[in-house]
Enzyme design. Structure first.
Site, PDB file in Angstrom:
ATOM      1  N   GLU A 222      -8.761  14.963   7.263  1.00  0.00           N
ATOM      2  CA  GLU A 222      -9.736  15.864   7.855  1.00  0.00           C
ATOM      3  C   GLU A 222      -9.114  16.673   8.986  1.00  0.00           C
ATOM      4  O   GLU A 222      -9.347  17.879   9.105  1.00  0.00           O
ATOM      5  CB  GLU A 222     -10.936  15.067   8.378  1.00  0.00           C
ATOM      6  CG  GLU A 222     -11.889  14.599   7.306  1.00  0.00           C
ATOM      7  CD  GLU A 222     -13.216  14.128   7.869  1.00  0.00           C
ATOM      8  OE1 GLU A 222     -13.246  13.773   9.067  1.00  0.00           O
ATOM      9  OE2 GLU A 222     -14.214  14.138   7.140  1.00  0.00           O
TER      10      GLU A 222
ATOM     11  N   THR B 205      -2.576   1.247  -4.679  1.00  0.00           N
ATOM     12  CA  THR B 205      -3.090   2.361  -3.897  1.00  0.00           C
ATOM     13  C   THR B 205      -4.421   2.831  -4.440  1.00  0.00           C
ATOM     14  O   THR B 205      -4.743   2.616  -5.610  1.00  0.00           O
ATOM     15  CB  THR B 205      -2.082   3.536  -3.892  1.00  0.00           C
ATOM     16  OG1 THR B 205      -2.621   4.626  -3.163  1.00  0.00           O
ATOM     17  CG2 THR B 205      -1.779   3.990  -5.305  1.00  0.00           C
ATOM     18  N   GLY B 206      -5.177   3.473  -3.588  1.00  0.00           N
ATOM     19  CA  GLY B 206      -6.451   4.057  -3.999  1.00  0.00           C
ATOM     20  C   GLY B 206      -6.317   5.489  -4.456  1.00  0.00           C
ATOM     21  O   GLY B 206      -7.301   6.103  -4.896  1.00  0.00           O
TER      22      GLY B 206
ATOM     23  N   ASP C 266      -6.533  -2.803   3.356  1.00  0.00           N
ATOM     24  CA  ASP C 266      -5.456  -3.694   2.910  1.00  0.00           C
ATOM     25  C   ASP C 266      -5.640  -5.120   3.419  1.00  0.00           C
ATOM     26  O   ASP C 266      -4.851  -5.999   3.066  1.00  0.00           O
ATOM     27  CB  ASP C 266      -4.097  -3.166   3.400  1.00  0.00           C
ATOM     28  CG  ASP C 266      -3.821  -1.750   2.923  1.00  0.00           C
ATOM     29  OD1 ASP C 266      -4.064  -1.487   1.736  1.00  0.00           O
ATOM     30  OD2 ASP C 266      -3.377  -0.922   3.738  1.00  0.00           O
TER      31      ASP C 266
ATOM     32  N   ASP D  27       0.856  -1.177   0.000  1.00  0.00           N
ATOM     33  CA  ASP D  27       0.000   0.000   0.000  1.00  0.00           C
ATOM     34  C   ASP D  27       0.898   1.235   0.000  1.00  0.00           C
ATOM     35  O   ASP D  27       2.101   1.150   0.265  1.00  0.00           O
ATOM     36  CB  ASP D  27      -0.897  -0.032   1.245  1.00  0.00           C
ATOM     37  CG  ASP D  27      -1.809   1.162   1.338  1.00  0.00           C
ATOM     38  OD1 ASP D  27      -2.326   1.586   0.296  1.00  0.00           O
ATOM     39  OD2 ASP D  27      -2.000   1.683   2.451  1.00  0.00           O
ATOM     40  N   LYS D  28       0.330   2.391  -0.296  1.00  0.00           N
ATOM     41  CA  LYS D  28       1.128   3.618  -0.305  1.00  0.00           C
ATOM     42  C   LYS D  28       0.928   4.415   0.981  1.00  0.00           C
ATOM     43  O   LYS D  28       1.841   4.593   1.771  1.00  0.00           O
ATOM     44  CB  LYS D  28       0.783   4.486  -1.522  1.00  0.00           C
ATOM     45  CG  LYS D  28       1.605   5.769  -1.613  1.00  0.00           C
ATOM     46  CD  LYS D  28       1.199   6.610  -2.784  1.00  0.00           C
ATOM     47  CE  LYS D  28      -0.120   7.322  -2.519  1.00  0.00           C
ATOM     48  NZ  LYS D  28      -0.007   8.339  -1.442  1.00  0.00           N
TER      49      LYS D  28
ATOM     50  N   ARG E 265      -1.939  14.880  -1.646  1.00  0.00           N
ATOM     51  CA  ARG E 265      -3.265  14.266  -1.653  1.00  0.00           C
ATOM     52  C   ARG E 265      -4.296  15.376  -1.851  1.00  0.00           C
ATOM     53  O   ARG E 265      -4.278  16.385  -1.147  1.00  0.00           O
ATOM     54  CB  ARG E 265      -3.525  13.532  -0.339  1.00  0.00           C
ATOM     55  CG  ARG E 265      -2.631  12.331  -0.137  1.00  0.00           C
ATOM     56  CD  ARG E 265      -2.659  11.855   1.296  1.00  0.00           C
ATOM     57  NE  ARG E 265      -3.973  11.430   1.718  1.00  0.00           N
ATOM     58  CZ  ARG E 265      -4.438  10.179   1.627  1.00  0.00           C
ATOM     59  NH1 ARG E 265      -3.659   9.251   1.121  1.00  0.00           N
ATOM     60  NH2 ARG E 265      -5.633   9.869   2.046  1.00  0.00           N
TER      61      ARG E 265
END
Length: 1097
Positions: free
Chosen positions: A502, A677-678, A798, A410-411, A597
């Site tokens: 957030e 990754t998403g 994940d 995953d990232k 991001r």
């Protein structure tokens, strides 16, 4: 009784309907023929066995192993027919293995029982008969009181709290690892019932779906029937959702007490339903062991059949069939030839059965269990800042760490820190940077904004209001006015958020002058440049993976209804009706190229009529018990349209320490790294370049935004890029593919896609859903080469790929503990992966590979002389060794040296393995357990066995006298001589294989040989009253009294091991491996190395 039996057998009783009806305080209807539903009690059972089923269930599981079942059959054969060896020779080792394994598994299960009893026996307060009663039994329908900092004993629907608005704060760290405070609500009709007397008079019914494992899904309707008078009843229905459900295992925070009704208890609670039985992962070594076992079973059957045939061939002559000293009885003469043949075959099978090493399994289990502690003890895998050390959840896969060919990572939170810092934003088409807590337009670094225009102020308000952030004031006693406290200066405000993004955004708006002050469930308050503003919270449209956005509907201080939404650019831009869409899209792409991001922010204003329709449709969808999610998704799409684009944010997620060096080390070790990754395409590529996953000189191929098969065919079949990959072996290639294109590629062009991926040095998959991650891992794992895969991640998204991979590793990060709980191993940082694989994986593999080969070798040495001896005793099934020696060979005489070897052996120093990752390639693809090494060890076992037997036979020839009084040795002395030579040789053989000597290696190696001599002298020097025959009496003493016997032992041992020494020397000088070269360089002319890495804390 039937229900109890079904539970004991592991079957859950089928539910009669899709919903369950829970009567609060168990006030069932008094009219009609109501039959109460049966619900599970509140016991949590994580144990595997009970006191009643432990023996049969454990025996069943153990005898599923081929070796155990085989020895059970041999033992039964020895009991049923006349065999040359005692049943004890098979029964005792089998009993030892079964007992040791049962004790280990029983102890582990006892610990689980102990933990269960602590949880199940915890007292709780329940409302019964108008008062609070402390009890240990909790049933569905009971009203339970939970105090501050206590965990919820069952899944409860919140009825009331000490707060007037009926809210409470909880943490779900034990469920999903999120440490933020989450707010849960009670419906207004029950929120007023804050005392036991009011709750006692409450009449209500909860109708909800049957238990399911999803922690964030809850469909329920609650029917409230309030008694107004004896003649009148006022009834109302209120929908409940996840925000009203308090899950077992969560903890109450910042709230003095709450009351809730139990709706799911015990093994039907969501926490218990998430006790997932992971599929059993089998290592490549275990598969090789089973293959070797089958081969040796074939050798055993061949020897037994050959011996049986030769026996009857020999007995075809009458003088051998019925010699004068052994005439047949009438029963033997009249017995069936077929039955006699089968009996002889089984007798030979028993005689040779020790070629199958039953103790191999228990030794392997002990090696894996004890060896796994080294990972936790390694200080190089200890993270000081978080005080976390590596942990092992599954010791069965230790050696698999040395066989990894693909790493899927995953990232966010794995390669990066998952610590977000606001960097840039775009407002109405203008790009801003944060400098000293102020937004500064790009190109004006010295021009500070002291005043924002209305649009910029609206953007900051949207960011500070569109979230689910909670504030912790560290409340000590009872409810306090959070708004008043936040407006003061005495207590600092600390934000808690379910996602770091957030929290970073809310903290950024606070620095810029728009401060989120608090949320009491109905109102959200912000302070805009010191001016307090209260917004009424009307609805929250929760985030979900399909929409990829979340929204809030608020009523402004002026009474206007407005929607604020934020989410991925792909989920906002298509629904934007106005605003600087094109400029913002360009800015978002620029943010992504910098590795930031991105989130896009938009709003929508409702007229009075529009809001009424929105409110009505939301109410209908949320009260629906059937197809609720589909109806909510439809309503959300209806609401989140015709948006006015406000801008976008860019948040930086820093790379973890030494990520680039770790990826490079894995690449040098021959391991291919895939990033799944998403995140969006540009962000993922930027991070891949910065962490070294992609090189600047690498040729990047992209397969993105393919929305149909027709578009995908443009790149297949056999596109120029693919031909270039196959033909160009100089330039490295990288592939970028997104989730949509991947789905299409796997649908029609799976084989071509696999060929392209395997030809690339690095692959990046972006915009991936959790199940797509698992699908990619499964695609590689099940490819024809069957490579060993490893998946590593830190979040709940994940878990699927961690469970799918051959080895799953969880990162102890900030996205919860689900990945850690479902992993095989857990580490605190990605950089620790290098040592885990290159050092620990290397050591574990060479240790267990040698252990397996050595076990089969020493058993071939053990049983082959037994086979050869039959040629000299007319296949009469006479045993060569005494029964005690048969029993103790694998249990006592040769067991400890190989166990200690498999715990401490190091071919190369750990620092050399880390500095030279290419050494990992020497053991890849199960190199030490391939057919060639297996054949070498097996042939060496047979050759040594021939030397043992015929060397002793030549020495003791037919007329040779070795005794001082002129007497000759007998058959038991001959067998003991062969056995003595064998024990010494196989022990010294392992000593030759040992490179890393510790005091424990010396102790067990020379101690095992000494123990054999001492035991033999003791066993043969005393007449044991409980033995009806004692063939070995004084045999060993006579053997050692002969100088010729000592000479024979030395000659035979040297004859066996000298060729092995010569072979090792020649190969090391003429054809050294990379590992052997490193051994020489680390000992010749190099500075002294640090001490070994295994240091207990």
């Amino acid at each position: 009784m039937l229900r109890w039996i079904r539970q004991q057998l592991g079957f859950d009783p089928p539910h009669q309907s899709d919903t369950r009806t829970v009567y609060i305080a168990n006030r069932f209807p008094q009219h009609g023929h109501y039959v109460p539903q049966k619900f599970a009690d509140n016991r949590i059972i994580s144990s595997k066995y009970t006191i009643w089923n432990f023996i049969p269930k454990n025996l069943f599981e153990q005898f599923r192993r081929i070796a155990n079942f085989y020895f059970l059959i041999i033992f039964l054969v020895q009991l049923m027919i006349d065999t040359p060896t005692s049943p004890v020779t098979s029964g005792l080792p089998l009993f030892f293995v079964i007992t040791v394994t049962a004790i280990k598994q029983g102890y582990e299960d006892w610990l689980r029982h102990k933990a269960d009893n602590e949880v199940n026996g915890a007292p709780v307060f329940v409302v019964r008969s108008g008062s609070l009663v402390q009890t240990r039994s909790k049933n569905v329908g009971d009203i339970v009181r939970v105090a501050k900092d206590e965990t919820f004993p069952a899944d409860l629907v919140l009825l009331s709290s000490d707060r007037a608005e009926g809210t409470c704060h909880i943490t779900t760290a034990s469920l999903d690892g999120e440490t933020n405070l989450k707010t849960h609500f009670a419906v207004p009709e029950t929120a007023v019932s804050q005392t036991v007397s009011k709750l006692e008079s409450l009449q209500a019914v909860v109708e909800c779906q049957q238990p399911e494992a999803d922690l964030y899904r809850y469909h329920v309707g609650v029917g409230l029937v309030e008694m107004v008078s004896c003649l009148t009843q006022v009834a109302c229905i209120r929908p409940l959702g996840p925000e009203n459900l308090l899950l077992r295992g969560a903890r109450l925070k910042n709230t003095k007490e709450i009351f809730g009704v139990a709706v799911y208890t015990g093994m039907e609670s969501k926490m218990a339903l998430n006790y997932k039985c992971k599929s059993q992962k089998r290592s490549a070594v275990e598969k090789s062991m089973n293959t070797f076992l089958i081969i040796y079973l074939g050798i055993l059957l061949l020897e037994a059949v050959l011996s049986t045939i030769l026996k009857y061939a020999w007995q075809s002559e009458r003088k051998w069939d019925e010699p004068f000293y052994n005439e047949k009885t009438e029963q033997e003469k009249n017995s069936s030839k077929i039955l006699q043949f089968i009996s002889d075959f089984l007798a030979f099978l028993v005689l040779y059965n020790f070629i199958i090493p039953i103790s191999l399994y228990v030794t392997v289990e002990m090696q894996k269990f004890l060896g796994s502690f080294f990972i936790g003890w390694d200080l190089d895998l200890y993270h000081v800042e978080s005080d976390q050390k590596a942990q092992v959840n599954t010791s069965d896969l230790n050696e698999e760490l040395g066989q990894v060919e693909y790493v899927f990572t995953d990232k966010t939170g794995t390669l990066t820190e998952n610590e977000m810092q606001f960097r840039e934003c775009s407002i109405n088409g203008v790009k801003f940077q944060e400098i000293n807590g102020k937004l500064v337009p790009e190109g004006h670094p010295l021009y500070y904004y002291f005043y924002y225009n209305l649009f910029e102020e609206l953007f900051l308000k949207a960011v500070s209001l569109c979230h689910t952030v909670q504030i912790n004031y560290d409340q000590t006693d009872g409810p306090r006015d959070t708004f008043l406290q936040a407006n003061g200066v005495s207590d600092p405000v600390e934000y808690y958020a379910s996602s770091p993004d957030e929290k970073a955004l809310v903290e950024a708006t606070r620095r810029m002058g728009v401060t989120f002050v608090g949320n009491n469930g109905e109102n959200m308050e912000i302070k805009t440049f010191g001016r307090s503003e209260k917004y009424k919270l009307l609805h929250v449209l929760e985030f979900d993976a399909n929409r990829r956005r979340m929204s809030v509907i608020l009523q402004t201080p002026s009474g206007e209804k407005v929607l604020f939404t934020k989410g991925a650019e792909s989920s906002i831009f298509p629904h934007a009706r106005s605003g600087e869409v094109d400029k913002t899209r360009v800015h978002v792409d620029e943010f992504a190229l910098k590795g930031l991001r991105t989130l896009v922010v938009a709003c929508r204003r409702f007229s009075a009529g529009e809001y009424e329709e929105v409110d009505r449709r939301l109410h209908e969808a949320r009260t629906a018990l059937q197809q609720r999610e589909e109806r909510l998704a439809e309503v959300f799409s209806f609401i989140e349209r015709d948006l006015e684009l406000l801008g976008a944010t860019g948040v930086e997620d820093r790379l973890q320490e030494k990520v680039q060096e770790t990826i490079e080390a894995l690449r040098l070790a021959g391991i291919k790294v895939w990033v799944l990754t998403g995140d969006k395409h540009e962000t993922a590529v930027s991070v891949s370049l910065s962490c070294g996953h992609f090189h600047r000189t690498m040729n990047i191929l992209e397969l993105v935004q393919q929305k149909s098969d027709s578009e995908l065919r443009c790149v297949s079949p056999r596109p120029p890029s693919y031909r270039r990959i196959r033909e160009d072996h100089v330039i490295q290639h990288g592939l970028v593919v997104d989730g949509t294109s991947l789905s299409l590629a796997l649908r029609q062009h799976e084989r071509l896609f696999m060929e392209v991926c395997r030809s690339c040095s690095a692959v990046l998959c972006c915009r991936m859903a959790p199940l797509q991650k698992a699908k990619v891992v499964r695609l590689i794992k099940t490819s024809p080469e069957k490579p060993i895969t490893l998946a590593i991640g830190d979040g709940a998204n994940d878990v699927s790929m961690i469970q799918e991979a051959n080895v799953g590793i969880g990162i102890m990060g900030k996205e919860g503990r689900q990945a850690v709980r479902n992993s095989d191993y857990a580490i605190a940082r990605f950089k620790f992966l290098a040592k885990l694989l290159l050092v620990h994986g290397h050591f574990y593999y060479i240790r267990i590979a040698t252990l397996v080969q050595y076990f089969f070798y020493k058993n071939v040495c053990f049983i082959t002389p037994q086979f050869l001896y039959q040629f000299f005793c007319l296949f009469s099934q006479q045993t060569l060794y005494d029964s005690v020696y048969l029993t103790l060979y694998n249990i006592c005489f040769t067991s400890l040296p190989v166990l200690v070897y498999s715990l401490f052996e190091q071919l190369v120093h750990p620092h050399v393995l880390q500095s030279k990752p290419a050494l990992y390639r020497d053991i890849s693809k199960n190199a030490l357990l391939s057919f060639k090494p297996f054949l070498y060890w097996t042939l060496q076992g047979f050759s040594h066995a021939f030397v043992f037997f015929f060397g002793s036979y030549i020495l003791m020839g037919e007329d040779t006298s070795l005794m001082g009084n002129g007497q000759m040795f007998g058959n038991w002395t001959f067998g003991t001589l062969v056995f003595t030579v064998m024990v010494i040789t196989v022990t010294l053989k392992l000593a030759l294989e040992t490179h890393y000597w510790t005091w424990m290696n010396h102790f067990v190696t020379w101690g095992s040989i000494a123990f054999y001599f001492i035991f033999s002298l003791f066993y043969g020097g005393i007449i044991w009253p409980f033995l009806h025959t004692q063939d070995m009496y004084f045999v060993f003493v006579q053997l050692l009294s002969s100088g010729s016997a000592w000479f024979a032992i030395i000659i035979v041992v040297v004859t066996c091991l000298f060729p092995d020494v010569v072979k090792k020397v020649l190969y090391r000088h003429l054809r050294p491996t990379s590992t052997q070269k490193s051994q020489v360089s680390s000992t010749c002319g190099q500075p002294p190395l640090p001490p070994p890495p295994y240091q207990a804390r």
